[in-house]
Design an enzyme around this catalytic site. Structure first.
Site, PDB file in Angstrom:
ATOM      1  N   LYS A 177       0.843  -1.199   0.000  1.00  0.00           N
ATOM      2  CA  LYS A 177       0.000   0.000   0.000  1.00  0.00           C
ATOM      3  C   LYS A 177       0.872   1.241   0.000  1.00  0.00           C
ATOM      4  CE  LYS A 177      -1.852   2.688   3.080  1.00  0.00           C
ATOM      5  NZ  LYS A 177      -1.883   3.915   2.235  1.00  0.00           N
ATOM      6  N   GLY A 230       7.117   5.252   7.716  1.00  0.00           N
ATOM      7  CA  GLY A 230       6.202   6.370   7.870  1.00  0.00           C
ATOM      8  C   GLY A 230       6.448   7.075   9.182  1.00  0.00           C
ATOM      9  N   THR A 234       2.149   6.702  13.538  1.00  0.00           N
ATOM     10  CA  THR A 234       1.539   5.589  12.807  1.00  0.00           C
ATOM     11  C   THR A 234       2.296   4.292  13.067  1.00  0.00           C
ATOM     12  OG1 THR A 234       0.974   7.195  11.103  1.00  0.00           O
ATOM     13  CG2 THR A 234       0.710   4.868  10.549  1.00  0.00           C
ATOM     14  N   GLU A 252      10.422   1.801   9.913  1.00  0.00           N
ATOM     15  CA  GLU A 252      11.330   2.897   9.554  1.00  0.00           C
ATOM     16  C   GLU A 252      10.533   4.178   9.787  1.00  0.00           C
ATOM     17  OE1 GLU A 252      14.523   0.757   8.811  1.00  0.00           O
ATOM     18  OE2 GLU A 252      14.419   2.917   8.583  1.00  0.00           O
ATOM     19  N   CYS A 286      13.231  11.831   5.620  1.00  0.00           N
ATOM     20  CA  CYS A 286      13.387  11.524   7.048  1.00  0.00           C
ATOM     21  C   CYS A 286      14.836  11.658   7.486  1.00  0.00           C
ATOM     22  CB  CYS A 286      12.914  10.105   7.295  1.00  0.00           C
ATOM     23  SG  CYS A 286      13.783   8.973   6.244  1.00  0.00           S
ATOM     24  N   GLU A 389       9.413  16.691  14.962  1.00  0.00           N
ATOM     25  CA  GLU A 389       9.671  16.557  13.526  1.00  0.00           C
ATOM     26  C   GLU A 389       8.724  17.458  12.739  1.00  0.00           C
ATOM     27  OE1 GLU A 389       8.217  13.024  11.421  1.00  0.00           O
ATOM     28  OE2 GLU A 389      10.294  12.696  10.867  1.00  0.00           O
TER      29      GLU A 389
END
Ligand code: TXE
Length: 485
Positions: A177, A230, A234, A252, A286, A389
């Protein structure tokens, strides 16, 4: 390119199919703020179909000789390279990133991901152990079965193929996905996989939201492992969903990466490298170095020269070949960036560069999601802007007085993904690299990637490692066979 009527459908059992509920979401182009296609708004019924197709395909694919799997994955890499322009344009339109970046980074890396793992599986070694002359042990590394692969919007094809390639190379079948914000290149990849001769059901892509599709993938009993990339929030939900079913999970997640510049650094290189690590992909990587620390004696010169260099980055229509700064991926993400710039002012920060949206880029992009590269100074080291972040073109620069002090600043963070250290003192480079708590430390460089090395984060930046042998280990299960003499 698809018109607004174009539907980005699911790819299940080798066919493009409508979502069971026949619902679609607008797929917005960040540079214009307008829909340019529509993406399937799938749900658990679609995930069920995909998991069943993957389960049906698993026996044949897992038993195929490694050299056969390798041949097909190498063909996929060839076709990605053949379709570079088409894929780069789709990636740029979907994400708002400069076409030049998609062309030079995202798409070539997607091909490399397939090429790397297609050849890695031809050279794997297996272990054997003789037990004191009474037994012979050998270890089999077997594919897991049906795996779930979930990826984010910032490097859509790069990060999704970083999961698909090792998963399939090891003999697994997959339900994947992409982010609902950037579905296009995953769909184009499915066309390539079909053309390359990937057997039906080996790769299935279900488009849609995290809530309706992502959560159904992590909860599905037939999907035995999850590789997720992500946000940390989450990632926690993914881990909570997998834990009761004892699923293997690779996470990750986010980062708030320190970028440490000592006074003895090659300042030309440090400034050029820091502009890249701050604003590449509009700061939506990231690995971006969003907290810059500069030794006090070099601080005034660094801030002045860094701001001057960053001000020269060409912001424009992502499809223009000379554009270096494109659009932020969504209106939601743009509001998040604006929120943190306002917060920085409340926390005592000074805006040394940027801090607002630019003048309209052109007629086509007048409603796009643009924000100028922003440099904030004079903030307290431990303020929220230095701890949370932002994931946009916003960085802070803070002076430090000693190696011990800056290591403390760098490590005083919930994240631990990556860092950069700029110094010409070799002993210091080794010392600081060892003591900074991040999964990757770059010395006098940034984003230099060797696909063989373990890649991933510490603390709230993730669990597990991707890349090289780590990925092959994640996507296989070791079984020890012990034979008495
Ligand atoms: O993440 P989200 P985004 C991080 C980056 C930032 C974030 C941005 O630092 O924090 O990711 O990406 C799906 N169950 N990294 O906003 O929202 C969602 O649909 C299952 C770090 O996309 O977490 C999307 O496909 N899935 C990284 C994917 O999860 C769910 C590199 C990610 O969405 C879900 C890139 C749920 N409950 C970005 N909810 C690294 N460390 O390498 C959402 N999703």
């Amino acid at each position: 390119m698809p018109t607004e009527q174009e539907k980005i459908r699911n790819f299940i059992d080798g066919k493009f199919v409508e979502p069971v509920g026949n619902r679609y979401l607008d797929n917005i182009e960040p540079a214009t703020g307008k829909p340019y296609s529509r993406v399937a708004d799938s749900d658990s019924a679609d995930v069920e179909l995909a998991a069943a197709a993957a389960e049906k395909a698993f026996p044949g694919w897992s038993r195929a000789p490694a050299v056969e799997r390798s041949r097909i994955l190498l063909r996929i890499a060839d076709l990605i390279e053949r379709d570079l322009e088409k894929l780069a344009r789709a990636e740029s339109i979907d994400t708002g990133k400069p076409l030049s970046l998609a062309r030079s980074l995202d798409i070539p890396r997607a091909a490399s991901n397939f090429r790397f793992f297609a050849t890695a599986i031809l050279h794997t070694e297996s272990e054997a152990h003789i037990t004191d002359g009474i037994a012979f042990n050998y270890t089999l590394r077997l594919p897991l079965g049906v795996v779930g692969l979930i990826s984010p919007w910032n490097l859509p094809l790069y990060l999704l193929t970083w999961k698909i390639a090792p998963a399939l190379a090891c003999g697994n079948t997959a339900v994947a996905k992409p982010s609902e914000l950037t579905p296009m290149t995953a769909s184009l990849l499915c066309e390539i996989c079909r053309e390359a001769g990937l057997p039906n059901g080996v790769l299935n892509v279900v488009q849609g939201t995290g809530q309706n599709v992502g959560a159904a993938i992590t909860a599905h009993p037939k999907i035995v492992a999850i590789s997720f990339t992500g946000g940390t929030v989450t990632g926690r939900k993914v881990a909570e969903s997998c834990a009761p079913m004892f699923k293997k999970v690779s996470l990750e997640l986010g980062g708030k990466n320190p970028n440490v510049v000592f006074a003895d650094a090659d300042l030309d290189a440090a400034i050029a490298g820091s502009v890249r690590s701050s604003f590449a992909n509009q700061g939506q990587v990231c690995l971006c170095g969003s907290r810059v620390f500069v030794e006090r004696s070099a601080y005034p010169e660094f801030v002045e020269r860094f701001a001057a260099a960053a001000s020269k980055l060409k912001m424009g229509d992502p499809l223009e070949p000379t554009t270096e700064q494109g659009a932020i991926v969504s209106s939601t993400q743009l509001e998040k960036v604006k929120y943190y710039v306002d917060l920085a002012k409340q926390e005592g920060g000074s805006i040394a560069l940027g801090g607002s949206a630019p003048d309209p880029i052109n007629e086509r992009c007048q409603n796009g999601y643009f924000f100028r590269p922003t440099v904030i100074t004079d903030l307290p080291v431990a303020c929220r802007v230095n701890r949370e972040e932002i994931f946009g073109p916003v960085i802070t620069i803070t002076p430090f007085d000693s190696e011990e002090e800056v290591i403390g600043y760098a490590n005083d963070c919930d994240y631990g993904l990556a860092s950069s250290v700029w110094t010409q003192n070799l002993n210091r480079a080794h010392r600081v690299a060892e003591h900074i708590h991040t999964g990757t430390v770059w010395v006098n460089c940034w984003m230099v990637r060797d696909l063989r090395v373990p890649f991933g984060g510490m603390k709230q930046s993730g669990v597990g490692r991707e890349g090289g042998d780590e990925a092959l280990r994640f996507f296989t299960e070791p079984k020890n066979v012990c034979i008495a003499k």
